[in-house]
Design a protein around this motif. Structure first.
Motif, PDB file in Angstrom:
ATOM      1  N   ASN A  15       0.855  -1.186   0.000  1.00  0.00           N
ATOM      2  CA  ASN A  15       0.000   0.000   0.000  1.00  0.00           C
ATOM      3  C   ASN A  15       0.893   1.238   0.000  1.00  0.00           C
ATOM      4  O   ASN A  15       0.912   1.992   0.971  1.00  0.00           O
ATOM      5  N   THR A  17       2.570   4.915  -0.743  1.00  0.00           N
ATOM      6  CA  THR A  17       2.142   6.288  -0.953  1.00  0.00           C
ATOM      7  C   THR A  17       3.074   6.908  -1.989  1.00  0.00           C
ATOM      8  O   THR A  17       4.123   6.337  -2.326  1.00  0.00           O
ATOM      9  N   LEU A  18       2.713   8.059  -2.461  1.00  0.00           N
ATOM     10  CA  LEU A  18       3.575   8.761  -3.409  1.00  0.00           C
ATOM     11  C   LEU A  18       4.935   9.041  -2.775  1.00  0.00           C
ATOM     12  O   LEU A  18       5.977   8.811  -3.375  1.00  0.00           O
ATOM     13  N   VAL A  75       0.588   4.332  -8.341  1.00  0.00           N
ATOM     14  CA  VAL A  75       0.176   5.129  -7.181  1.00  0.00           C
ATOM     15  C   VAL A  75      -0.425   6.446  -7.661  1.00  0.00           C
ATOM     16  O   VAL A  75      -1.486   6.879  -7.187  1.00  0.00           O
ATOM     17  N   MET A  76       0.230   7.080  -8.623  1.00  0.00           N
ATOM     18  CA  MET A  76      -0.270   8.356  -9.145  1.00  0.00           C
ATOM     19  C   MET A  76      -1.609   8.168  -9.857  1.00  0.00           C
ATOM     20  O   MET A  76      -2.496   9.021  -9.770  1.00  0.00           O
ATOM     21  N   GLU A  78      -3.897   5.992  -9.103  1.00  0.00           N
ATOM     22  CA  GLU A  78      -4.934   5.835  -8.094  1.00  0.00           C
ATOM     23  C   GLU A  78      -5.198   7.120  -7.318  1.00  0.00           C
ATOM     24  O   GLU A  78      -6.343   7.480  -7.070  1.00  0.00           O
ATOM     25  N   GLN A  79      -4.137   7.823  -6.924  1.00  0.00           N
ATOM     26  CA  GLN A  79      -4.311   8.997  -6.068  1.00  0.00           C
ATOM     27  C   GLN A  79      -4.758  10.237  -6.822  1.00  0.00           C
ATOM     28  O   GLN A  79      -5.422  11.094  -6.258  1.00  0.00           O
ATOM     29  N   PHE A  80      -4.381  10.334  -8.099  1.00  0.00           N
ATOM     30  CA  PHE A  80      -4.659  11.562  -8.847  1.00  0.00           C
ATOM     31  C   PHE A  80      -5.509  11.322 -10.086  1.00  0.00           C
ATOM     32  O   PHE A  80      -5.631  12.196 -10.939  1.00  0.00           O
ATOM     33  N   ASP A  81      -6.070  10.114 -10.200  1.00  0.00           N
ATOM     34  CA  ASP A  81      -6.959   9.769 -11.307  1.00  0.00           C
ATOM     35  C   ASP A  81      -6.309  10.013 -12.669  1.00  0.00           C
ATOM     36  O   ASP A  81      -6.943  10.534 -13.590  1.00  0.00           O
TER      37      ASP A  81
END
Length: 103
Positions: A15, A17-18, A75-76, A78-81
């Protein structure tokens, strides 16, 4: 000219993170630099290693860098669409415009 592509998996047991992925990317790049430096004798010590083994170790470290970079893209996404497919198309287009790639 033959075009090859490399595919790396999306890791599913993490899991990240950026920030943690960026730090991991720097760590892996440092390990790559360390192996290359040792192979080239840049530390000042006499190098007595099997060249084939060192080249394989460099390749392994480079794959760690690539995997971490790919993980950071996921990750990007998922987090920033972000749409990775669109970004890849843009990237390939840039490579073609710069003359690095021809189809």
């Amino acid at each position: 000219m033959e075009t090859k592509t490399l595919s790396l998996p999306r890791l599913n047991q993490l899991n990240p993170t950026l920030e943690s992925t960026a730090l991991k990317l720097m760590e892996e790049a440092g390990e790559l630099a360390q192996v290359i430096g040792k192979y080239r004798g840049m530390s000042g010590e006499k190098v007595e290693v099997n060249g084939d083994l060192v080249v394989k170790q460099i390749a392994r470290e480079l794959l760690d860098v690539a995997q971490t970079a790919v993980t950071m893209m996921f990750v990007m996404e998922e987090q920033f669409d972000l749409n990775i497919e669109d970004l890849l198309k843009d990237h390939w287009g840039k490579l073609e415009r710069k003359g690095y790639l021809s189809r």
